[in-house]
Design an enzyme around this catalytic site. Structure first.
Site, PDB file in Angstrom:
ATOM      1  N   GLU A 143       0.547  -0.491  -0.390  1.00 51.60           N
ATOM      2  CA  GLU A 143      -0.084   0.115  -0.216  1.00 51.60           C
ATOM      3  C   GLU A 143       0.499   0.845   0.076  1.00 51.60           C
ATOM      4  OE1 GLU A 143      -3.449   0.471   0.018  1.00 51.60           O
ATOM      5  OE2 GLU A 143      -3.134  -2.221  -0.210  1.00 51.60           O
ATOM      6  N   SER A 183     -51.426 -28.647  32.559  1.00 53.15           N
ATOM      7  CA  SER A 183     -50.867 -29.222  34.378  1.00 53.15           C
ATOM      8  C   SER A 183     -49.772 -28.651  35.389  1.00 53.15           C
ATOM      9  CB  SER A 183     -51.381 -30.735  34.238  1.00 53.15           C
ATOM     10  OG  SER A 183     -52.423 -31.096  33.921  1.00 53.15           O
TER      11      SER A 183
END
Lengths: 141, 771
Positions: free
Chosen positions: B189, B470
């Site tokens: 770069e 239940s």
């Protein structure tokens, strides 16, 4: 009319027969023949991952002595994840909460540990003594 | 003449005045420009400086699983340890020599842990060997052969909480980055990086010439500093003025900060990929994204690939364009070699390696467990602001167990499919949700909110509030058993038709599931066999306020209607709410809030908050012993007895089935000594199903429990509880039962069968021998 010898033979045979037919409970004891396999378990003496829990408890007590109470609790909670029925975990945690001034939580934690300590007299005694101490402190507060 | 001279003089003087004023104007302009430029530069400089030294980014919070604890005696197969290591990004090698590596032999796994800073202490990086015996760890040793009592691996990242602009990044220090990565970046770069002052005229000239030769833009002249300025301070517009500003800011940045500081920021800033709508920024996150490894562990061929992606993460996407990415990586390696950073041999060796990226699906661990993440986010919001969660970069450690979650999800998918085909249910209609928690600590280890693994949508485990049927009954029996002077497990209750007038004048007439009444039955049978009529009668006898109080003390926090139908579970709850209630039962009457989070650290790894264990005794442990007995009856002989067809007889379990009207909901809530699991099944449209609690949810519950490392529940006789042999019905003692009683509520002699049964073998003799 049975003779004494006949009684002896019947007794011996019956003893082995009854013993063989009796269902085994998880704790290794035996239930009477007509019972369902739901009986209270023996006091906890199991050694599952004992070394790991012992090591963690040693560390938790060390941090407790060094007054690093939160750190000590974090280690005790690791031990709890491995074996939450180890009563000593609750003793060290309660001691930490006590030192941190969280007396109610300390009392609750001791109360949680007590039923688990039936197989460990020294810890049970310590928990009981601690409970008296904590309750006295709560009353003072 | 004189006039002419005077005119000339005036004219000269005018010219001179004009010149002077022009000069003055020019000077003023120059001064103005200088002042304006200075002001502009100062403003820009302050802006550049302040942003750089301040909080640079809005960091998302990251969520982690529990650490896997390893110790002798742990039930863990070699394959599961291998799975965990792979998920953590450990690389399988012939011999582990560096952190993040492991090797496997038939009986052992050798691994070099990475080390981690936990709340309690730092776990150092070390080489260890776990020896297996069957599916258990039989030994754990360090590299010197010393026994290790316990160790733990680092937690797994399982997700994040992102800002609206979904930039995901994990910060990394420059000294934690492999030198080859920094070298590759500089080589590819900005080769003059360490020489220029922010702008490289050589680089610009080189780029200009290259672009002129090609007739199009093939090369940028931007330095790393300029790129950083562009990404960090400016927008993407490519105008001349923006380029000029970029250059100025780059120079200013170089004046204030060192090359190392600039490079470190660049390494954390740069965009390197996309995962759905999540933008991957910085090399640490990119390393996890592409390799499932920390950047520190990357090798040359991997760092070269990442460095190559800077130019265009989408264009060189290694999953979509592997050949393009490979060429780019190899170009980076060549450039590094030309720049003298690596040798030709190293470059050639690295170029021969494959891309070595993970599969795109396995890499998305942040997408795998959305059900659990929803719970984490909800619990976090009780303490933290949403904006802090999205931007402060918190590190959130949870109790999530990926191994259990994986098993649960697998079992749900299979069982649902099996039930749909077995019962002729329309394919895709049946839904399920489940919550698994550790008994005692209340730590939630797994949550499944849908039949599909990893489904990120409506979370039924947290949000589907359905009648619980239940499964509510233990609360009714608790309310009764808390009055030992009135009720024991052996107290008889009529299981016959019952009519109750409600407050609005309606008549409520509950019926048993099988439409059959059972006459006078003991309490434990009413619970174990889930008889509706007996339970409704008991609840009405005890009183609705007492039952409501019991439900609340168990941990349910919403308002409850005072309706008789509440006694049979008309009340709606989500699976996590029911799990909270059952955890209080499983924890022997101690309420502990169900916890998903264990601790929170700042982005800088400073401990912030620990979610510690809490307990509050809500029920007497003697009463809990009785209810635990009743819930064991459910599984030993009642509606849940099919459990022991697949689970070991010696394992003590307790639980309760639940079925709602027209079988619209199938529930099972149950626990062993260490795990609580709640399962719901039903349809989203609330349609009828052919499933009961026993034929639907229970089966899945069993599937799940078979997979867990269960221990028997703690069922020690507490002080103040005694066991007696009693008749279970009114037909004498030919079917006696050994039942627990709270001291003071013991059976009288007529009820007790003690004389014939309480001595085991002797009891057998006393019944069978005529002395």
């Amino acid at each position: 009319m049975k003779t004494g010898l006949q009684y002896a033979v019947i007794f011996t045979l019956s003893f082995f027969l009854a013993a063989a037919c009796t269902p085994v409970t998880p704790s290794g004891g035996r239930l009477p023949s007509s019972g369902q396999a739901i009986t209270p378990s023996s006091p906890i003496t199991d050694s599952v991952s004992k070394d790991a829990v012992i090591k963690l408890l040693e560390d938790a007590w060390r941090y407790n002595r060094e007054r690093q109470h939160d750190r000590s609790n974090a280690v005790a909670e690791r031990a709890m994840r491995i074996n939450h029925s180890e009563a000593e975990i609750y003793l060290v945690m309660a001691s930490n909460y006590f030192s941190l001034g969280q007396f109610s939580l300390a009392e609750q934690v001791v109360s949680k540990g007590l039923p688990l300590a039936s197989g460990n007299k020294p810890i049970k005694e310590s928990l009981n003594q601690f409970l008296i101490l904590v309750r006295a402190k709560i009353i003072q507060e | 003449m004189v006039q002419g001279i005077a005119k000339k003089g005036r004219s000269k003087s005018n010219i001179s005045n004009k010149d002077n004023s022009r000069l003055a104007w020019i000077w003023r302009m120059i001064i103005f420009i200088l002042v304006a430029t200075t002001i502009f530069l100062v403003i820009v400089d302050v802006f550049v400086y302040k942003k750089f030294v301040g909080k640079k980014w809005s960091l998302p919070s990251h969520v982690y699983s529990r650490p896997l604890e390893l110790y002798q005696g742990l039930s863990l197969s070699r394959q599961l340890l291998e799975w965990e290591l792979k998920e953590l990004g450990y690389k399988k090698v012939d011999a582990a020599k560096a952190p993040g590596q492991f090797s496997v032999s038939e009986q052992s796994v050798e691994f070099f842990s990475r080390g981690f800073e936990f709340w309690d202490e730092r776990e150092p990086s070390k080489l260890m060997i776990a020896i297996f015996s069957g599916d258990k760890i039989s030994g754990l040793k360090d590299s010197h052969g010393r026994v290790i009592a316990i160790t733990r691996l680092e937690p797994m990242m399982i997700g994040g909480i992102y800002p609206s602009r979904k930039e995901d990044r994990q910060l990394v220090k420059l000294d934690k980055v492999p030198p080859t990565l920094a070298a590759a970046l500089v080589a590819i770069e900005d080769q003059d990086f360490y020489r220029h002052q922010g702008v490289s005229f050589r680089g610009i000239t080189r780029a200009f010439l290259a672009n002129m030769t090609e007739g199009k833009i093939v090369q940028g002249g931007s330095t790393i500093t300029q790129q950083l300025v562009k990404n960090f301070y400016l927008n993407e517009r490519r105008t001349l003025s923006r380029k000029a500003l970029e250059a100025i800011m780059a120079v200013l940045l170089e004046i204030h900060f060192t090359k190392q500081e600039i490079l470190e920021t660049y390494i954390n800033e740069v965009y390197l990929g996309q995962s759905g709508d999540r933008a991957i920024h910085g090399f640490e996150m990119a390393s996890n994204h592409y390799f499932n490894q920390p950047v520190q562990e990357l090798q040359l061929h991997q760092t070269a690939l990442l460095a190559g992606l800077v130019k265009g993460a989408s264009f060189y996407n290694p999953w979509r364009h592997p050949k393009r990415a490979l060429n780019r990586r190899n170009l980076v390696l060549d450039v590094m070699n030309l720049a003298g950073v690596i040798s030709r041999v190293d470059a050639t060796t690295a170029k021969a390696k494959p891309l070595a990226i993970i599969s795109p699906i396995s890499g998305r661990s942040h997408l795998k467990y959305p059900s659990y993440l929803t719970l984490v986010k909800r619990q976090l919001r009780q303490t933290y602001k949403q904006s802090d969660l999205q931007t402060a970069g918190l590190r959130i450690f949870t109790n999530f167990d990926p191994q259990i979650q994986r098993k649960v999800e697998d079992k749900i998918a299979k069982r649902i499919e099996n039930l749909e085909s077995g019962y002729g249910i329309e394919i895709g209609k049946l839904q399920s949700a489940s919550v698994i928690a550790r008994v005692g600590s209340g730590e939630v280890v797994a949550v499944s909110g849908d039949r599909k693994p990893g489904f990120d949508g409506f979370n039924r485990a947290l949000d589907a509030r359905r009648p619980v049927g239940s499964t509510i009954k233990p609360a009714v029996y608790l309310a009764a058993l808390e009055n030992p002077e009135s009720y024991t497990l052996n107290s008889k209750i009529e299981d016959t038709s019952i009519s109750v007038s409600t407050e609005n004048g309606d008549i409520w007439q509950p019926r048993n599931f099988g439409r059959k009444s059972h006459g006078l039955i003991p309490l434990y049978e009413g619970l174990g066999y889930s008889y509706n009529q007996a339970t409704a009668r008991l609840g009405m006898n005890v009183g609705l306020p007492a039952v409501i109080d019991s439900i609340k003390r168990l941990g349910y926090s919403r308002p409850l209607p005072r309706l008789p139908s509440l006694l049979l579970g008309s009340i709606e709850m989500s699976p996590i709410e029911l799990a909270q209630m059952y955890h209080t039962i499983a924890a022997n009457g101690f309420y502990s809030p169900l916890r998903a989070i264990s601790s929170v650290f700042t982005a800088e790894n400073i401990p912030l908050k620990r979610y510690h264990f809490e307990a509050e005794q809500r029920f007497d442990n003697r009463v809990m012993h009785l209810i635990s007995y009743g819930l064991q009856v459910v599984l030993r002989e009642g509606t849940g007895k099919s459990a022991y067809q697949r689970l070991p007889e010696e394992l003590l379990l307790a639980g309760k089935t639940g079925t709602t009207n027209d079988q619209r909901d199938s529930w099972f809530a149950g626990f062993s000594g260490n795990y609580l699991s709640v399962v719901w099944m039903g349809r989203d449209d609330n349609g009828k199903t052919p499933l009961t609690g026993g034929s639907g949810a229970l089966r899945l519950w069993i599937d799940i429990m078979v997979e867990l490392e269960n221990r028997s529940l703690v069922f020690q006789k507490p002080d103040g509880v005694n066991y007696y042999w009693v008749s279970s019905n009114q037909n004498g003692c030919h079917k006696p039962r050994y039942l627990p009683f709270i001291a003071g509520s013991e059976p009288d002699k007529r009820e007790s069968c003690a004389s014939k049964n309480d001595t085991g073998v002797l009891g057998w003799f006393s019944r069978n021998l005529d002395w």
